[in-house]
Write a protein that holds these residues in place. Sequence first.
Motif, short mmCIF file in Angstrom:
data_model
loop_
_atom_site.label_atom_id
_atom_site.label_comp_id
_atom_site.label_asym_id
_atom_site.label_seq_id
_atom_site.Cartn_x
_atom_site.Cartn_y
_atom_site.Cartn_z
N ALA A 30 -14.70 2.71 44.07
CA ALA A 30 -14.73 4.13 44.39
C ALA A 30 -13.67 4.89 43.57
N MET A 31 -12.54 4.24 43.36
CA MET A 31 -11.45 4.92 42.64
C MET A 31 -11.54 4.69 41.14
N GLU A 32 -12.60 4.02 40.72
CA GLU A 32 -12.75 3.71 39.29
C GLU A 32 -11.46 3.10 38.74
N HIS A 33 -10.89 2.21 39.55
CA HIS A 33 -9.75 1.39 39.13
C HIS A 33 -8.49 2.19 38.86
N GLU A 34 -8.34 3.36 39.48
CA GLU A 34 -7.09 4.11 39.37
C GLU A 34 -6.78 4.74 40.72
N GLY A 35 -5.63 4.37 41.28
CA GLY A 35 -5.27 4.89 42.61
C GLY A 35 -4.74 3.76 43.45
N THR A 36 -4.39 4.09 44.68
CA THR A 36 -3.76 3.11 45.56
C THR A 36 -4.72 2.67 46.65
N ILE A 37 -4.80 1.37 46.85
CA ILE A 37 -5.52 0.82 48.00
C ILE A 37 -4.45 0.37 48.99
N THR A 38 -4.53 0.85 50.20
CA THR A 38 -3.58 0.45 51.24
C THR A 38 -4.30 -0.44 52.24
N VAL A 39 -3.70 -1.58 52.52
CA VAL A 39 -4.22 -2.46 53.57
C VAL A 39 -3.13 -2.56 54.61
N ARG A 40 -3.46 -2.20 55.85
CA ARG A 40 -2.41 -2.27 56.86
C ARG A 40 -2.97 -2.76 58.18
N THR A 41 -2.10 -3.34 58.96
CA THR A 41 -2.49 -3.82 60.29
C THR A 41 -1.51 -3.27 61.31
N ARG A 42 -2.01 -3.11 62.53
CA ARG A 42 -1.12 -2.68 63.62
C ARG A 42 -1.77 -3.07 64.94
N ALA A 43 -1.00 -2.98 65.99
CA ALA A 43 -1.51 -3.30 67.31
C ALA A 43 -2.38 -2.16 67.81
N GLY A 44 -3.48 -2.51 68.48
CA GLY A 44 -4.32 -1.50 69.10
C GLY A 44 -3.87 -1.23 70.52
N SER A 45 -4.44 -0.21 71.13
CA SER A 45 -4.00 0.14 72.48
C SER A 45 -5.03 -0.23 73.54
N SER A 46 -6.25 -0.62 73.10
CA SER A 46 -7.26 -0.96 74.10
C SER A 46 -7.24 -2.47 74.37
N PRO A 47 -7.53 -2.90 75.59
CA PRO A 47 -7.40 -4.32 75.95
C PRO A 47 -8.31 -5.24 75.14
N HIS A 48 -9.44 -4.74 74.65
CA HIS A 48 -10.32 -5.60 73.86
C HIS A 48 -10.18 -5.36 72.37
N GLU A 49 -9.31 -4.46 72.00
CA GLU A 49 -9.14 -4.13 70.59
C GLU A 49 -7.64 -4.15 70.26
N GLN A 50 -7.05 -5.37 70.40
CA GLN A 50 -5.60 -5.47 70.27
C GLN A 50 -5.13 -5.40 68.82
N ILE A 51 -6.08 -5.65 67.90
CA ILE A 51 -5.67 -5.73 66.49
C ILE A 51 -6.48 -4.71 65.68
N ILE A 52 -5.78 -3.92 64.90
CA ILE A 52 -6.43 -2.94 64.03
C ILE A 52 -6.03 -3.24 62.59
N ALA A 53 -7.02 -3.33 61.73
CA ALA A 53 -6.76 -3.53 60.29
C ALA A 53 -7.49 -2.43 59.54
N GLU A 54 -6.82 -1.84 58.55
CA GLU A 54 -7.43 -0.74 57.80
C GLU A 54 -7.34 -0.99 56.30
N VAL A 55 -8.41 -0.61 55.61
CA VAL A 55 -8.41 -0.59 54.14
C VAL A 55 -8.66 0.86 53.75
#
Length: 124
Positions: A30-55
């Motif tokens: 999508a960025m045609e190979h120029e730009g930043t890709i951020t990958v991050r994880t954090r704790a979720g707040s819902s009991p069945h969704e404790q882990i959140i990962a984003e690209v």
Amino acid sequence: MLDPALPLVDANAEQLIQVFMALMINAADAMEHEGTITVRTRAGSSPHEQIIAEVIDEGPGIAGADLPKIFDPFFTTKAPGRGTGLGLSICYGIITDHGGRIEVDSAVGAGSTFRIFLTAMPAT
Ligand SMILES: Nc1ncnc2c1ncn2[C@@H]1O[C@H](COP(=O)(O)OP(=O)(O)OP(=O)(O)O)[C@@H](O)[C@H]1O
Ligand SMILES: [Mg+2]
């Protein structure tokens, strides 16, 4: 930014690697190979969704009319021979098989965030 304090996930590692590879390749395309890709994880707040990962990418974003279709098998906006349109449908299948959820936040000109929610392994 990866949260080191997250609970464990009961998952097929090869499949999750496939998911993150597909998301990062899409971001790079999508960025045609120029730009930043951020990958991050954090704790979720819902009991069945404790882990959140984003690209997250800084690409052109996804048109509103395309958003409902991007997880469909064979939906692609890439030139013939460049994409099969299977990447995101495979991601969707893998995350669903793991009892998780995948969503996208995107708008034209505002980049794209693919967000995965997973359930933690029960404590023993
Ligand atoms: N990060 C992104 N930024 C902008 N558009 C995206 C992004 N990720 C996916 N898309 C859109 O969703 C479509 C489907 O993505 P998907 O990964 O399923 O297939 P593909 O990348 O086109 O082909 P393949 O993954 O099979 O090589 C893409 O063609 C593109 O239009
Ligand atoms: Mg792809």
